[in-house]
Design a protein around this motif. Structure first.
Motif, PDB file in Angstrom:
ATOM      1  N   ILE A  90       4.792   7.928   3.142  1.00 28.44           N
ATOM      2  CA  ILE A  90       5.192   9.117   2.677  1.00 28.44           C
ATOM      3  C   ILE A  90       4.917  10.374   3.509  1.00 28.44           C
ATOM      4  O   ILE A  90       3.533  10.235   3.850  1.00 28.44           O
ATOM      5  CB  ILE A  90       4.898   9.499   1.207  1.00 28.44           C
ATOM      6  N   GLY A  91       5.659  10.997   4.064  1.00 25.95           N
ATOM      7  CA  GLY A  91       5.485  12.117   5.103  1.00 25.95           C
ATOM      8  C   GLY A  91       5.224  13.539   4.059  1.00 25.95           C
ATOM      9  O   GLY A  91       6.052  13.384   3.106  1.00 25.95           O
ATOM     10  N   ALA A  92       4.383  14.206   4.292  1.00 27.33           N
ATOM     11  CA  ALA A  92       3.962  15.362   3.571  1.00 27.33           C
ATOM     12  C   ALA A  92       3.803  16.341   4.570  1.00 27.33           C
ATOM     13  O   ALA A  92       2.979  16.235   5.250  1.00 27.33           O
ATOM     14  CB  ALA A  92       2.815  15.124   2.483  1.00 27.33           C
ATOM     15  N   ALA A  93       4.510  17.454   4.338  1.00 25.79           N
ATOM     16  CA  ALA A  93       4.385  18.728   5.165  1.00 25.79           C
ATOM     17  C   ALA A  93       4.761  19.977   4.581  1.00 25.79           C
ATOM     18  O   ALA A  93       5.576  19.967   3.439  1.00 25.79           O
ATOM     19  CB  ALA A  93       4.914  18.488   6.513  1.00 25.79           C
ATOM     20  N   ARG A  94       4.732  20.981   4.905  1.00 26.15           N
ATOM     21  CA  ARG A  94       5.234  22.357   4.493  1.00 26.15           C
ATOM     22  C   ARG A  94       6.836  22.433   4.673  1.00 26.15           C
ATOM     23  O   ARG A  94       7.564  22.931   3.720  1.00 26.15           O
ATOM     24  CB  ARG A  94       4.756  23.465   5.135  1.00 26.15           C
ATOM     25  N   ALA A  95       7.327  21.747   5.685  1.00 23.52           N
ATOM     26  CA  ALA A  95       8.839  22.092   5.793  1.00 23.52           C
ATOM     27  C   ALA A  95       9.682  21.513   4.409  1.00 23.52           C
ATOM     28  O   ALA A  95       9.176  20.392   4.184  1.00 23.52           O
ATOM     29  CB  ALA A  95       9.319  21.228   7.008  1.00 23.52           C
ATOM     30  N   PHE A 138       1.038  -1.180  -0.051  1.00 21.72           N
ATOM     31  CA  PHE A 138      -0.035   0.032  -0.106  1.00 21.72           C
ATOM     32  C   PHE A 138       0.740   1.098  -0.283  1.00 21.72           C
ATOM     33  O   PHE A 138       1.862   1.211   0.323  1.00 21.72           O
ATOM     34  CB  PHE A 138      -0.953   0.187   1.367  1.00 21.72           C
ATOM     35  N   ASP A 139       0.249   2.380  -0.159  1.00 19.51           N
ATOM     36  CA  ASP A 139       1.002   3.709  -0.223  1.00 19.51           C
ATOM     37  C   ASP A 139      -0.018   4.578   1.099  1.00 19.51           C
ATOM     38  O   ASP A 139      -0.946   4.518   1.009  1.00 19.51           O
ATOM     39  CB  ASP A 139       0.582   4.354  -1.302  1.00 19.51           C
ATOM     40  N   LEU A 140       0.804   4.903   2.139  1.00 24.35           N
ATOM     41  CA  LEU A 140       0.169   5.733   3.000  1.00 24.35           C
ATOM     42  C   LEU A 140       1.076   6.860   3.173  1.00 24.35           C
ATOM     43  O   LEU A 140       2.276   7.069   3.250  1.00 24.35           O
ATOM     44  CB  LEU A 140       0.580   4.945   4.345  1.00 24.35           C
ATOM     45  N   VAL A 141       0.254   8.027   2.975  1.00 21.71           N
ATOM     46  CA  VAL A 141       0.765   9.429   3.010  1.00 21.71           C
ATOM     47  C   VAL A 141       0.337  10.175   4.411  1.00 21.71           C
ATOM     48  O   VAL A 141      -1.117  10.122   4.642  1.00 21.71           O
ATOM     49  CB  VAL A 141       0.141  10.359   1.774  1.00 21.71           C
ATOM     50  N   GLY A 164       3.353  20.702  -4.582  1.00 21.27           N
ATOM     51  CA  GLY A 164       3.828  19.674  -4.358  1.00 21.27           C
ATOM     52  C   GLY A 164       2.819  18.461  -4.526  1.00 21.27           C
ATOM     53  O   GLY A 164       3.273  17.242  -4.447  1.00 21.27           O
ATOM     54  N   TRP A 165       1.860  18.823  -4.880  1.00 18.58           N
ATOM     55  CA  TRP A 165       0.466  17.710  -5.047  1.00 18.58           C
ATOM     56  C   TRP A 165       1.103  17.105  -6.344  1.00 18.58           C
ATOM     57  O   TRP A 165       0.905  15.703  -6.262  1.00 18.58           O
ATOM     58  CB  TRP A 165      -0.820  18.363  -5.125  1.00 18.58           C
ATOM     59  N   ALA A 166       1.308  17.742  -7.257  1.00 18.94           N
ATOM     60  CA  ALA A 166       1.921  16.653  -8.596  1.00 18.94           C
ATOM     61  C   ALA A 166       3.134  15.755  -8.235  1.00 18.94           C
ATOM     62  O   ALA A 166       3.051  14.665  -8.400  1.00 18.94           O
ATOM     63  CB  ALA A 166       2.205  17.590  -9.582  1.00 18.94           C
ATOM     64  N   ALA A 167       4.029  16.276  -7.146  1.00 22.18           N
ATOM     65  CA  ALA A 167       5.005  15.660  -7.130  1.00 22.18           C
ATOM     66  C   ALA A 167       4.532  14.333  -6.264  1.00 22.18           C
ATOM     67  O   ALA A 167       5.038  13.210  -6.424  1.00 22.18           O
ATOM     68  CB  ALA A 167       6.053  16.385  -6.179  1.00 22.18           C
ATOM     69  N   LEU A 168       3.561  14.486  -5.258  1.00 20.41           N
ATOM     70  CA  LEU A 168       3.226  13.328  -4.690  1.00 20.41           C
ATOM     71  C   LEU A 168       2.159  12.568  -5.307  1.00 20.41           C
ATOM     72  O   LEU A 168       2.484  11.308  -5.169  1.00 20.41           O
ATOM     73  CB  LEU A 168       2.160  14.101  -3.477  1.00 20.41           C
ATOM     74  N   ALA A 169       1.523  12.961  -6.249  1.00 14.77           N
ATOM     75  CA  ALA A 169       0.742  12.121  -7.077  1.00 14.77           C
ATOM     76  C   ALA A 169       1.844  11.039  -7.996  1.00 14.77           C
ATOM     77  O   ALA A 169       1.629   9.957  -8.159  1.00 14.77           O
ATOM     78  CB  ALA A 169      -0.108  12.850  -8.048  1.00 14.77           C
ATOM     79  N   GLY A 170       3.087  11.779  -8.342  1.00 11.67           N
ATOM     80  CA  GLY A 170       3.901  10.657  -9.177  1.00 11.67           C
ATOM     81  C   GLY A 170       4.702   9.882  -8.332  1.00 11.67           C
ATOM     82  O   GLY A 170       5.275   8.927  -8.688  1.00 11.67           O
ATOM     83  N   ARG A 171       4.590  10.143  -6.923  1.00 11.04           N
ATOM     84  CA  ARG A 171       5.192   9.040  -6.007  1.00 11.04           C
ATOM     85  C   ARG A 171       4.399   7.786  -5.738  1.00 11.04           C
ATOM     86  O   ARG A 171       4.870   6.898  -5.216  1.00 11.04           O
ATOM     87  CB  ARG A 171       5.646   9.713  -4.743  1.00 11.04           C
ATOM     88  N   LEU A 172       3.051   7.946  -6.013  1.00  7.62           N
ATOM     89  CA  LEU A 172       2.034   6.883  -5.557  1.00  7.62           C
ATOM     90  C   LEU A 172       2.346   5.602  -6.552  1.00  7.62           C
ATOM     91  O   LEU A 172       2.266   5.957  -7.770  1.00  7.62           O
ATOM     92  CB  LEU A 172       0.761   7.252  -5.555  1.00  7.62           C
ATOM     93  N   GLU A 173       2.098   4.488  -6.188  1.00 13.03           N
ATOM     94  CA  GLU A 173       2.170   3.337  -7.102  1.00 13.03           C
ATOM     95  C   GLU A 173       0.516   3.076  -7.510  1.00 13.03           C
ATOM     96  O   GLU A 173      -0.168   2.581  -6.825  1.00 13.03           O
ATOM     97  CB  GLU A 173       2.658   2.015  -6.396  1.00 13.03           C
ATOM     98  N   TYR A 229       9.375  11.398   1.400  1.00 13.60           N
ATOM     99  CA  TYR A 229       8.991  12.896   1.918  1.00 13.60           C
ATOM    100  C   TYR A 229       8.371  13.319   0.690  1.00 13.60           C
ATOM    101  O   TYR A 229       9.380  13.554  -0.243  1.00 13.60           O
ATOM    102  CB  TYR A 229       9.986  13.402   2.886  1.00 13.60           C
ATOM    103  N   VAL A 230       7.539  14.283   0.667  1.00 12.50           N
ATOM    104  CA  VAL A 230       7.155  15.418  -0.284  1.00 12.50           C
ATOM    105  C   VAL A 230       6.951  16.492   0.435  1.00 12.50           C
ATOM    106  O   VAL A 230       6.082  16.631   1.574  1.00 12.50           O
ATOM    107  CB  VAL A 230       6.004  14.844  -1.167  1.00 12.50           C
ATOM    108  N   THR A 231       7.403  17.763   0.002  1.00  8.03           N
ATOM    109  CA  THR A 231       7.204  19.096   0.585  1.00  8.03           C
ATOM    110  C   THR A 231       5.962  19.403  -0.255  1.00  8.03           C
ATOM    111  O   THR A 231       5.489  19.250  -1.379  1.00  8.03           O
ATOM    112  CB  THR A 231       8.439  20.161   0.357  1.00  8.03           C
TER     113      THR A 231
END
Length: 200
Positions: free
Chosen positions: A47-52, A11-14, A98-107, A88-90
């Motif tokens: 995947i952690g996702a935050a502003r940092a 699975f992918d967990l964000v 960052g949303w497009a980058a996050l989508a690209g990381r998902l399987e 991690y995705v900023t």
């Protein structure tokens, strides 16, 4: 009775808000314990996702420090393997960064869960962004934690907002205070209740 660990499919967990206090103290150590117990497969992805501003290596250092502080003695010898599935995705929760980058990381083709480890004021915004960037499909799950609204009216409004983007079967609600008194009084419930005591 002996508990049984049931491994799950990859699975992918964000964890949105992945650098926050809730993630550091509770979510990440709990995921590590599940990994040590054999429930999380090696090809899962967290995947952690935050502003940092941070890269994968920086977030793995952050997670390692959180485990040192909060995982206690419940660890295992597989810390390096666990950290290898961390990324991690900023992300700008209120904007489009960052949303497009996050989508690209998902399987594709597997369950993708999004844990909203943020304040309730961001739930609707994040749900909108997931939909807009193609991450709100039938295999998507969202987990919302916190007190769910301030009262009945605000809880209903929040439910209606999330229902615009996700079916009821895709939404998992956790209120970590809802059952607090019950959990704290398990012994009283057990021995004070003729129905539960023989079962336990």
């Amino acid at each position: 009775m002996v508990s049984r660990v049931i491994p799950v499919d990859p699975f992918d967990l964000v964890v949105i808000g992945g650098t926050g206090d809730l993630a550091r103290r509770k979510i990440l150590p709990a995921l590590y314990r599940r990994f040590c117990a054999g429930q999380i497969p090696d090809d899962a992805q967290i995947i952690g996702a935050a502003r940092a501003e941070m890269d994968d290596a920086g977030y793995r250092d952050f997670v390692g420090a959180a485990l040192d502080e909060f995982a206690g003695a419940a660890g295992c010898d597989d810390r390096a393997r666990f950290l290898s599935i961390i990324g991690y995705v900023t992300l700008d929760a209120r904007g489009d960064g960052g949303w497009a980058a996050l989508a690209g990381r998902l399987e594709p083709g597997r369950v993708q869960a999004f844990y909203f480890s943020v304040g309730p004021s961001l739930f609707m915004t994040i749900a909108e962004r997931l939909q807009a960037h193609g991450m709100a499909g039938p295999d998507t799950r969202i987990v919302v934690e916190k007190p769910f609204g301030r009262d009945l009216a605000s809880a209903r409004a929040l439910n209606a907002d999330l229902a615009k983007y996700f079916d009821e079967g895709q939404i998992y609600r956790i209120d970590h205070y809802l059952g607090k008194e019950t959990v704290q009084n398990l012994m009283a419930i057990r021995f004070g209740n003729m129905l539960f005591e023989p079962l336990w």
